[in-house]
Design a protein around this motif. Structure first.
Motif, short mmCIF file in Angstrom:
data_model
loop_
_atom_site.label_atom_id
_atom_site.label_comp_id
_atom_site.label_asym_id
_atom_site.label_seq_id
_atom_site.Cartn_x
_atom_site.Cartn_y
_atom_site.Cartn_z
N PHE A 221 -10.01 -0.76 6.49
CA PHE A 221 -11.10 -0.87 5.54
C PHE A 221 -12.37 -0.30 6.15
N SER A 222 -13.20 0.31 5.33
CA SER A 222 -14.52 0.75 5.79
C SER A 222 -15.46 0.82 4.59
N LEU A 223 -16.74 0.70 4.90
CA LEU A 223 -17.78 0.84 3.89
C LEU A 223 -18.51 2.15 4.13
N HIS A 224 -18.85 2.86 3.07
CA HIS A 224 -19.59 4.11 3.23
C HIS A 224 -20.30 4.43 1.92
N GLY A 225 -20.88 5.59 1.87
CA GLY A 225 -21.58 6.01 0.67
C GLY A 225 -23.00 5.46 0.62
N GLU A 226 -23.65 5.74 -0.47
CA GLU A 226 -25.04 5.32 -0.67
C GLU A 226 -25.15 3.80 -0.60
N GLY A 227 -25.87 3.30 0.38
CA GLY A 227 -26.09 1.87 0.53
C GLY A 227 -24.84 1.08 0.89
N ASN A 228 -23.82 1.73 1.44
CA ASN A 228 -22.56 1.07 1.77
C ASN A 228 -21.96 0.35 0.57
N ARG A 229 -22.06 0.96 -0.59
CA ARG A 229 -21.51 0.36 -1.80
C ARG A 229 -20.07 0.78 -2.07
N THR A 230 -19.55 1.72 -1.31
CA THR A 230 -18.19 2.20 -1.53
C THR A 230 -17.27 1.65 -0.45
N LEU A 231 -16.22 0.98 -0.92
CA LEU A 231 -15.19 0.44 -0.03
C LEU A 231 -14.05 1.44 0.01
N ARG A 232 -13.68 1.87 1.20
CA ARG A 232 -12.53 2.75 1.38
C ARG A 232 -11.41 1.96 2.03
N ILE A 233 -10.26 2.03 1.40
CA ILE A 233 -9.07 1.39 1.94
C ILE A 233 -8.09 2.51 2.24
N SER A 234 -7.62 2.57 3.47
CA SER A 234 -6.66 3.59 3.88
C SER A 234 -5.33 2.92 4.20
N PHE A 235 -4.29 3.42 3.58
CA PHE A 235 -2.94 2.90 3.80
C PHE A 235 -2.13 3.99 4.48
N GLN A 236 -1.30 3.59 5.42
CA GLN A 236 -0.34 4.48 6.05
C GLN A 236 0.99 3.74 6.08
N ALA A 237 2.06 4.44 5.73
CA ALA A 237 3.37 3.79 5.65
C ALA A 237 4.46 4.70 6.19
N GLY A 238 5.52 4.06 6.63
CA GLY A 238 6.67 4.79 7.14
C GLY A 238 7.60 5.27 6.05
N GLU A 239 7.48 4.67 4.86
CA GLU A 239 8.33 5.05 3.73
C GLU A 239 7.49 5.14 2.47
N ALA A 240 7.82 6.08 1.61
CA ALA A 240 7.08 6.26 0.36
C ALA A 240 7.14 5.01 -0.51
N LYS A 241 8.29 4.36 -0.56
CA LYS A 241 8.45 3.16 -1.38
C LYS A 241 7.51 2.05 -0.89
N LEU A 242 7.40 1.87 0.41
CA LEU A 242 6.50 0.86 0.96
C LEU A 242 5.05 1.17 0.60
N LEU A 243 4.68 2.43 0.67
CA LEU A 243 3.31 2.82 0.30
C LEU A 243 3.04 2.48 -1.16
N ARG A 244 3.98 2.78 -2.03
CA ARG A 244 3.83 2.47 -3.45
C ARG A 244 3.66 0.97 -3.66
N VAL A 245 4.45 0.17 -2.98
CA VAL A 245 4.38 -1.28 -3.14
C VAL A 245 3.04 -1.83 -2.66
N VAL A 246 2.55 -1.40 -1.49
CA VAL A 246 1.29 -1.95 -0.97
C VAL A 246 0.10 -1.47 -1.80
N VAL A 247 0.13 -0.24 -2.29
CA VAL A 247 -0.97 0.24 -3.13
C VAL A 247 -0.98 -0.51 -4.46
N SER A 248 0.17 -0.72 -5.04
CA SER A 248 0.26 -1.47 -6.29
C SER A 248 -0.23 -2.90 -6.09
#
Length: 115
Positions: free
Chosen positions: A56-83
């Motif tokens: 997780f990180s905050l950025h953008g004007e006034g730190n109003r934007t939350l960025r969440i970065s996901f990395q996964a070993g399998e496409a299915k796992l990425l889909r599940v965690v993003v959902s």
């Protein structure tokens, strides 16, 4: 409040052999307080196992934007965690909509959209 998915489930410049599937999601909030609170709530839950990493990180004007970065070993796992992330995000946004009077007072949420 808006959401923007900036990468889909394919190789990106921050992927590696162990986590070849990546997704970055940016969510812009009305205030930095909302972004910070959401980040604190969301980062409490750790991913199960060692096949998914999120940050997780905050950025953008006034730190109003939350960025969440996901990395996964399998496409299915990425889909599940993003959902799952979006499910939790909806709950957080509904809590703000229902219980945060500053959003109503500032006009971010109108009386008709709060129901």
């Amino acid at each position: 409040m808006s959401t923007e998915e900036s990468n889909d489930a394919r190789n990106t410049d921050h992927s590696n052999d162990e986590f070849p599937y990546c997704c970055d999601i940016d969510v812009t909030f009305p205030t930095s307080r909302h972004a910070e609170q959401t980040m604190q709530v969301m980062r409490v839950d750790k991913e199960l196992g060692d096949k998914v990493v999120k940050s997780f990180s905050l950025h953008g004007e006034g730190n109003r934007t939350l960025r969440i970065s996901f990395q996964a070993g399998e496409a299915k796992l990425l889909r599940v965690v993003v959902s799952s992330f979006f499910d939790y995000l909806v709950v957080a946004l509904k809590v703000y909509q229902e219980f945060d009077p500053t959003l109503h007072d500032s006009g971010v949420i109108s009386a008709s959209s709060a129901t």
